[in-house]
Scaffold this motif. Structure first.
Motif, PDB file in Angstrom:
ATOM      1  N   VAL A   1       0.834  -1.201   0.000  1.00 34.88           N
ATOM      2  CA  VAL A   1       0.000   0.000   0.000  1.00 34.88           C
ATOM      3  C   VAL A   1       0.868   1.250   0.000  1.00 34.88           C
ATOM      4  O   VAL A   1       2.061   1.191   0.280  1.00 34.88           O
ATOM      5  CB  VAL A   1      -0.968   0.036   1.210  1.00 34.88           C
ATOM      6  N   HIS A   2       0.256   2.380  -0.323  1.00 35.77           N
ATOM      7  CA  HIS A   2       0.959   3.659  -0.330  1.00 35.77           C
ATOM      8  C   HIS A   2      -0.021   4.755   0.075  1.00 35.77           C
ATOM      9  O   HIS A   2      -1.228   4.541   0.113  1.00 35.77           O
ATOM     10  CB  HIS A   2       1.533   3.956  -1.728  1.00 35.77           C
ATOM     11  N   THR A   3       0.520   5.924   0.378  1.00 38.21           N
ATOM     12  CA  THR A   3      -0.261   7.103   0.747  1.00 38.21           C
ATOM     13  C   THR A   3       0.228   8.289  -0.075  1.00 38.21           C
ATOM     14  O   THR A   3       1.211   8.178  -0.810  1.00 38.21           O
ATOM     15  CB  THR A   3      -0.107   7.432   2.240  1.00 38.21           C
ATOM     16  N   HIS A   4      -0.450   9.424   0.060  1.00 40.00           N
ATOM     17  CA  HIS A   4      -0.046  10.675  -0.577  1.00 40.00           C
ATOM     18  C   HIS A   4      -0.193  11.815   0.416  1.00 40.00           C
ATOM     19  O   HIS A   4      -1.165  11.854   1.176  1.00 40.00           O
ATOM     20  CB  HIS A   4      -0.958  11.019  -1.772  1.00 40.00           C
ATOM     21  N   HIS A   5       0.723  12.750   0.394  1.00 43.16           N
ATOM     22  CA  HIS A   5       0.559  14.001   1.137  1.00 43.16           C
ATOM     23  C   HIS A   5      -0.327  14.927   0.312  1.00 43.16           C
ATOM     24  O   HIS A   5      -0.327  14.861  -0.924  1.00 43.16           O
ATOM     25  CB  HIS A   5       1.915  14.661   1.387  1.00 43.16           C
ATOM     26  N   PHE A   6      -1.089  15.772   0.987  1.00 42.98           N
ATOM     27  CA  PHE A   6      -1.880  16.786   0.298  1.00 42.98           C
ATOM     28  C   PHE A   6      -1.903  18.042   1.154  1.00 42.98           C
ATOM     29  O   PHE A   6      -1.765  17.979   2.378  1.00 42.98           O
ATOM     30  CB  PHE A   6      -3.305  16.294  -0.007  1.00 42.98           C
ATOM     31  N   SER A   7      -2.034  19.190   0.528  1.00 45.03           N
ATOM     32  CA  SER A   7      -2.101  20.461   1.249  1.00 45.03           C
ATOM     33  C   SER A   7      -2.667  21.522   0.329  1.00 45.03           C
ATOM     34  O   SER A   7      -2.732  21.339  -0.884  1.00 45.03           O
ATOM     35  CB  SER A   7      -0.717  20.880   1.753  1.00 45.03           C
TER      36      SER A   7
ATOM     37  N   GLY B   1     -14.532  36.934   4.776  1.00 44.69           N
ATOM     38  CA  GLY B   1     -13.364  37.710   5.151  1.00 44.69           C
ATOM     39  C   GLY B   1     -12.096  36.939   5.482  1.00 44.69           C
ATOM     40  O   GLY B   1     -11.155  37.514   6.016  1.00 44.69           O
ATOM     41  N   HIS B   2     -12.034  35.630   5.199  1.00 49.19           N
ATOM     42  CA  HIS B   2     -10.837  34.855   5.527  1.00 49.19           C
ATOM     43  C   HIS B   2     -10.801  33.555   4.729  1.00 49.19           C
ATOM     44  O   HIS B   2     -11.772  33.176   4.088  1.00 49.19           O
ATOM     45  CB  HIS B   2     -10.808  34.537   7.021  1.00 49.19           C
ATOM     46  N   ASN B   3      -9.657  32.891   4.797  1.00 52.08           N
ATOM     47  CA  ASN B   3      -9.537  31.534   4.285  1.00 52.08           C
ATOM     48  C   ASN B   3      -8.776  30.694   5.311  1.00 52.08           C
ATOM     49  O   ASN B   3      -8.416  31.182   6.375  1.00 52.08           O
ATOM     50  CB  ASN B   3      -8.863  31.499   2.912  1.00 52.08           C
ATOM     51  N   HIS B   4      -8.553  29.439   5.006  1.00 57.28           N
ATOM     52  CA  HIS B   4      -7.850  28.511   5.898  1.00 57.28           C
ATOM     53  C   HIS B   4      -6.843  27.711   5.095  1.00 57.28           C
ATOM     54  O   HIS B   4      -7.014  27.508   3.895  1.00 57.28           O
ATOM     55  CB  HIS B   4      -8.834  27.518   6.545  1.00 57.28           C
ATOM     56  N   TYR B   5      -5.835  27.205   5.780  1.00 56.14           N
ATOM     57  CA  TYR B   5      -4.859  26.300   5.180  1.00 56.14           C
ATOM     58  C   TYR B   5      -5.082  24.906   5.742  1.00 56.14           C
ATOM     59  O   TYR B   5      -5.628  24.748   6.835  1.00 56.14           O
ATOM     60  CB  TYR B   5      -3.434  26.788   5.479  1.00 56.14           C
ATOM     61  N   TYR B   6      -4.655  23.893   4.999  1.00 60.14           N
ATOM     62  CA  TYR B   6      -4.807  22.518   5.465  1.00 60.14           C
ATOM     63  C   TYR B   6      -3.671  21.669   4.910  1.00 60.14           C
ATOM     64  O   TYR B   6      -3.038  22.009   3.910  1.00 60.14           O
ATOM     65  CB  TYR B   6      -6.163  21.936   5.037  1.00 60.14           C
ATOM     66  N   ALA B   7      -3.408  20.562   5.577  1.00 63.02           N
ATOM     67  CA  ALA B   7      -2.409  19.598   5.142  1.00 63.02           C
ATOM     68  C   ALA B   7      -2.743  18.255   5.779  1.00 63.02           C
ATOM     69  O   ALA B   7      -3.339  18.200   6.858  1.00 63.02           O
ATOM     70  CB  ALA B   7      -1.014  20.033   5.555  1.00 63.02           C
ATOM     71  N   GLY B   8      -2.370  17.180   5.110  1.00 62.78           N
ATOM     72  CA  GLY B   8      -2.623  15.854   5.655  1.00 62.78           C
ATOM     73  C   GLY B   8      -2.007  14.774   4.793  1.00 62.78           C
ATOM     74  O   GLY B   8      -1.298  15.054   3.827  1.00 62.78           O
ATOM     75  N   VAL B   9      -2.312  13.539   5.170  1.00 62.00           N
ATOM     76  CA  VAL B   9      -1.864  12.352   4.439  1.00 62.00           C
ATOM     77  C   VAL B   9      -3.095  11.496   4.187  1.00 62.00           C
ATOM     78  O   VAL B   9      -3.912  11.291   5.088  1.00 62.00           O
ATOM     79  CB  VAL B   9      -0.827  11.554   5.258  1.00 62.00           C
ATOM     80  N   THR B  10      -3.236  10.992   2.967  1.00 66.42           N
ATOM     81  CA  THR B  10      -4.381  10.152   2.633  1.00 66.42           C
ATOM     82  C   THR B  10      -4.327   8.831   3.381  1.00 66.42           C
ATOM     83  O   THR B  10      -3.281   8.436   3.897  1.00 66.42           O
ATOM     84  CB  THR B  10      -4.431   9.841   1.123  1.00 66.42           C
ATOM     85  N   GLU B  11      -5.437   8.115   3.386  1.00 61.43           N
ATOM     86  CA  GLU B  11      -5.445   6.752   3.886  1.00 61.43           C
ATOM     87  C   GLU B  11      -4.723   5.866   2.867  1.00 61.43           C
ATOM     88  O   GLU B  11      -4.650   6.199   1.685  1.00 61.43           O
ATOM     89  CB  GLU B  11      -6.879   6.268   4.091  1.00 61.43           C
TER      90      GLU B  11
END
Length: 126
Positions: A33-39, A47-57
């Motif tokens: 199996v393998h995963t991927h980083h995402f952000s 009036g704003h935004n957000h940032y995000y980051a993670g790793v897939t299942e």
């Protein structure tokens, strides 16, 4: 349908009743199996935004597949949002490996209830 999986379980030696276990899958139906980083960042709303980051299942290597993903956004404007979904199918890279597109909307949160759109592509497989 039964699919054979292999992996290992990490157990905490914590003696209280709130300890947890983590299952790390290493193969699915005989395939590694393998995963991927995402952000990325969300749309600019209220009036704003957000940032995000993670790793897939994890998902099996060497066959067409998708990945589930979930994460929390950065804490901006006094709140955060949850992000979750399923990527699109694998898109091959000319140099080998692949990536996946993903898109969706965050959960509704904030003092003025709202949600944000997000989209992007994962990194190459890990």
């Amino acid at each position: 349908m039964e699919v054979p999986i292999q992996g290992y379980l990490v157990h905490s030696d914590n003696s209280d009743s709130s300890h947890s276990h983590k299952l790390y899958i290493t193969s699915w139906d005989g395939r590694p199996v393998h995963t991927h980083h995402f952000s990325g960042h969300t749309s600019f709303d209220v009036g704003h935004n957000h940032y995000y980051a993670g790793v897939t299942e994890p998902a099996p290597s060497g066959v067409q597949h998708v990945h589930n993903y979930m994460t929390k956004t950065s804490f901006n404007d006094g709140h955060l949002h949850s992000i979750s979904g399923t990527t699109g199918p694998a898109v091959p890279l000319p140099s080998g490996g692949h990536y996946h597109f993903f898109e969706g909307y965050t959960t509704v949160d904030g003092r003025v209830p709202h949600r944000h759109a997000y989209h992007g592509r994962t990194g190459n497989e890990d």
